[in-house]
Design an enzyme around this catalytic site. Structure first.
Site, PDB file in Angstrom:
ATOM      1  N   HIS A  67       0.858  -1.174  -0.057  1.00 24.73           N
ATOM      2  CA  HIS A  67      -0.044   0.025  -0.064  1.00 24.73           C
ATOM      3  C   HIS A  67       0.773   1.156   0.087  1.00 24.73           C
ATOM      4  O   HIS A  67       1.616   1.452   0.892  1.00 24.73           O
ATOM      5  CB  HIS A  67      -0.950  -0.054   1.316  1.00 24.73           C
ATOM      6  CG  HIS A  67      -1.767   1.109   1.357  1.00 24.73           C
ATOM      7  ND1 HIS A  67      -2.966   1.059   0.588  1.00 24.73           N
ATOM      8  CD2 HIS A  67      -1.616   2.638   1.769  1.00 24.73           C
ATOM      9  CE1 HIS A  67      -3.720   2.380   0.828  1.00 24.73           C
ATOM     10  NE2 HIS A  67      -2.759   3.181   1.495  1.00 24.73           N
ATOM     11  N   CYS A  68       0.572   1.929  -0.980  1.00 22.73           N
ATOM     12  CA  CYS A  68       1.569   3.244  -1.249  1.00 22.73           C
ATOM     13  C   CYS A  68       1.021   4.320  -0.541  1.00 22.73           C
ATOM     14  O   CYS A  68      -0.115   4.723  -1.178  1.00 22.73           O
ATOM     15  CB  CYS A  68       1.886   3.508  -2.606  1.00 22.73           C
ATOM     16  SG  CYS A  68       3.048   4.714  -2.792  1.00 22.73           S
ATOM     17  N   VAL A  69       1.723   4.832   0.430  1.00 19.79           N
ATOM     18  CA  VAL A  69       0.909   6.194   1.015  1.00 19.79           C
ATOM     19  C   VAL A  69       1.223   7.463   0.074  1.00 19.79           C
ATOM     20  O   VAL A  69       0.648   8.453   0.377  1.00 19.79           O
ATOM     21  CB  VAL A  69       1.708   6.615   2.504  1.00 19.79           C
ATOM     22  CG1 VAL A  69       1.290   5.261   3.410  1.00 19.79           C
ATOM     23  CG2 VAL A  69       3.031   6.674   2.305  1.00 19.79           C
TER      24      VAL A  69
END
Length: 230
Positions: A67-69
């Site tokens: 999951h890429c912030v």
């Protein structure tokens, strides 16, 4: 910006009841990192191989990477290509800013003929201009530009290292999740491990050669495509 928008808006590979039957056939279970029959307690569906439930998005993602912030989205089978493009263009932009800024400062030094000058030190002695004095002078004269240059250089190095890591994952057909899990269970590709008192050999069964691995990033596998290839 275009790559950022595509990466943040694109479907990463959300597993739903309508596409579950087709997605579960794409990848085989390796029986080490991914075992058949594991049901996601939130989505109430059997997890396809290489998938993972994202607690932030509350969805199961096909070929889950992370999951890429940065983009506020999961990176999965269907938007990994956009993430790669975003990451490499971002690194290129940072490197180009660093080069242009460095060229500007070098031009200032060249036009001022500063390297052939001299200065008086604290003891009153005349000293030739060296690199340390030059950096100090440029920082006092252009503090924001020099600070920005240092920041962008560090950013380029960090992003460049991350690009190399992602390129390694792409060439070996691994995801960040799989790379982390393989080390979490105490094994890496082609290394023998002994989980639960049973000797198991973990092997990355998803790698099909450099060219096919890269092709899979930009053209994710489908059940039809898999049948044609086999």
């Amino acid at each position: 910006m275009g790559c950022f928008v595509l990466c943040s808006r694109a479907d990463p590979g959300i597993i739903t009841k309508s596409n579950h039957a087709s997605l579960i056939k794409i990848y085989a279970y390796d029986a080490v990192l991914f075992r058949k029959g594991i049901v996601c307690p939130t989505c109430n569906m059997e997890k396809p191989a290489r998938s993972k439930h994202c607690g932030l998005c509350n969805i199961c993602v096909h070929r889950f990477d992370h999951h890429c912030v940065w983009v506020n989205n999961c990176i999965g089978a269907f938007n990994t290509k956009y993430f790669f493009l975003y990451l490499f263009t971002l690194t290129g932009m940072a490197a180009s800013i660093a080069l242009i800024t460095g060229a500007f400062l070098l031009q200032v030094v060249r036009l001022s003929n500063m390297m052939h000058g001299s200065y008086i030190d604290e003891q009153g002695q005349e000293q030739a201009v060296d690199i340390l004095f030059l950096v100090q002078h440029l920082f006092l004269t252009f503090p924001r530009i020099v600070f920005m240059l240092g920041f962008v250089v560090i950013l380029t190095l960090v992003l460049g290292a991350y690009c190399c890591f992602n390129l390694y994952l792409a060439l070996t057909n691994q995801t960040s999740n799989e790379w982390y899990k393989s080390r979490r269970v105490g094994c890496s590709p082609h290394v023998t491990a002994q989980p639960q008192d049973r000797r198991v050999v973990y092997k990355n069964i998803y790698s099909n050669g450099i060219w096919m691995n890269l092709k899979e990033i930009f053209k994710p596998l489908t059940v039809l495509g898999k049948k044609k290839r086999t």
